[in-house]
Design an enzyme around this catalytic site. Sequence first.
Site, mmCIF file in Angstrom:
data_model
loop_
_atom_site.group_PDB
_atom_site.id
_atom_site.type_symbol
_atom_site.label_atom_id
_atom_site.label_comp_id
_atom_site.label_asym_id
_atom_site.label_seq_id
_atom_site.Cartn_x
_atom_site.Cartn_y
_atom_site.Cartn_z
ATOM 1 N N ASP A 238 73.417 -50.943 73.059
ATOM 2 C CA ASP A 238 73.835 -51.596 74.292
ATOM 3 C C ASP A 238 75.340 -51.845 74.275
ATOM 4 O O ASP A 238 75.867 -52.501 73.375
ATOM 5 C CB ASP A 238 73.085 -52.922 74.440
ATOM 6 C CG ASP A 238 73.262 -53.567 75.808
ATOM 7 O OD1 ASP A 238 74.052 -53.057 76.622
ATOM 8 O OD2 ASP A 238 72.596 -54.595 76.055
ATOM 9 N N GLY A 264 69.000 -48.819 74.039
ATOM 10 C CA GLY A 264 70.108 -49.389 74.780
ATOM 11 C C GLY A 264 69.763 -50.705 75.461
ATOM 12 O O GLY A 264 68.989 -51.517 74.942
ATOM 13 N N HIS A 265 70.333 -50.914 76.648
ATOM 14 C CA HIS A 265 70.272 -52.185 77.354
ATOM 15 C C HIS A 265 68.866 -52.504 77.851
ATOM 16 O O HIS A 265 68.402 -53.638 77.750
ATOM 17 C CB HIS A 265 71.250 -52.128 78.531
ATOM 18 C CG HIS A 265 71.436 -53.410 79.266
ATOM 19 N ND1 HIS A 265 71.937 -54.543 78.664
ATOM 20 C CD2 HIS A 265 71.190 -53.744 80.566
ATOM 21 C CE1 HIS A 265 72.018 -55.525 79.569
ATOM 22 N NE2 HIS A 265 71.554 -55.065 80.714
ATOM 23 N N PHE A 266 68.192 -51.499 78.409
ATOM 24 C CA PHE A 266 66.849 -51.692 78.952
ATOM 25 C C PHE A 266 65.823 -51.173 77.936
ATOM 26 O O PHE A 266 65.173 -50.149 78.125
ATOM 27 C CB PHE A 266 66.709 -50.989 80.302
ATOM 28 C CG PHE A 266 67.380 -51.715 81.430
ATOM 29 C CD1 PHE A 266 66.807 -52.835 82.010
ATOM 30 C CD2 PHE A 266 68.607 -51.293 81.914
ATOM 31 C CE1 PHE A 266 67.416 -53.523 83.043
ATOM 32 C CE2 PHE A 266 69.241 -51.965 82.957
ATOM 33 C CZ PHE A 266 68.640 -53.084 83.523
#
Length: 286
Positions: A238, A264-266
């Site tokens: 992320d 990553g972020h999600f």
Amino acid sequence: MITYHRKIRVDGLEIFYREAGDPANPTFLLLHGFPASSFMFRRLIELVADRFHVIAPDYPGFGHSDAPSPSRFDYTFDRLTDIVEQLTEHLGLTRYGLYMQDFGGPVGFRLATRHPDRVAFLVVQNANAYEQGLPDSFWKPLRAFWADPSTANREAIRSAGMSDAALEWNYTHGVDDPSRIDPDNWVLQSALLNRPGNKDAMLDLLYDYRTNPGLYPRWHEYFRTHRPPALITWGAGDEIFPEAGAHPYRDDLPHAEIVILDTGHFALEDHAETIADHITRFTAQL
């Protein structure tokens, strides 16, 4: 397990939420990020609804909830928290675990500090509560916007952060195999953001994000005073909230469990099963 898709009127707005599981089971309140919605929890809900009564709302301006213009609704984190708080009270939720991702952090931590007695446990997934998690590499343009909310700075955030390419990047950066990420995510978000006035609502929230770092000491005091059991799951790739923001939770919650994931972020998009397994194991110990 069936997921029900419901709406309830809260403070004059129709608020959409997903519900699954037996109401006799412990409640798990899932708070989504930006510019997402409860859609991000669709897989997790299926994986945990055999053990929890799951509620996943869309905030005003997101997903299937009403999206009043910024002239009729103050798009601030305090107001989003007001709505979520009232939703829980309308639904009779007096005790719940919190899952927080991205924007879900500022909403959930506000909710927790208002009602610490209602929070059974925390699952924090790429949701920041420490300065280490706000690197200039990503946040410098937003800090400039916070310092000077001029038309030029506002439009710079609009063009850089809400383009179709940026929405796709939110989901695919830091991910080992982007083919595992459902493109419906950013197609849906683009359609919702392009509703009249919706990008302005999101810009108001991004500007209000400046209020969150000032609340970090209050959140840390909540951690130290109430010691909620906490599972910290984080996508190592992320760039928005990097892994450096995960580890400081142990400064205030020494017994927090930290799980770093190769994504990553999600993180739920390609690690929902892994995260659900960690939640099952973690909550079985409570």
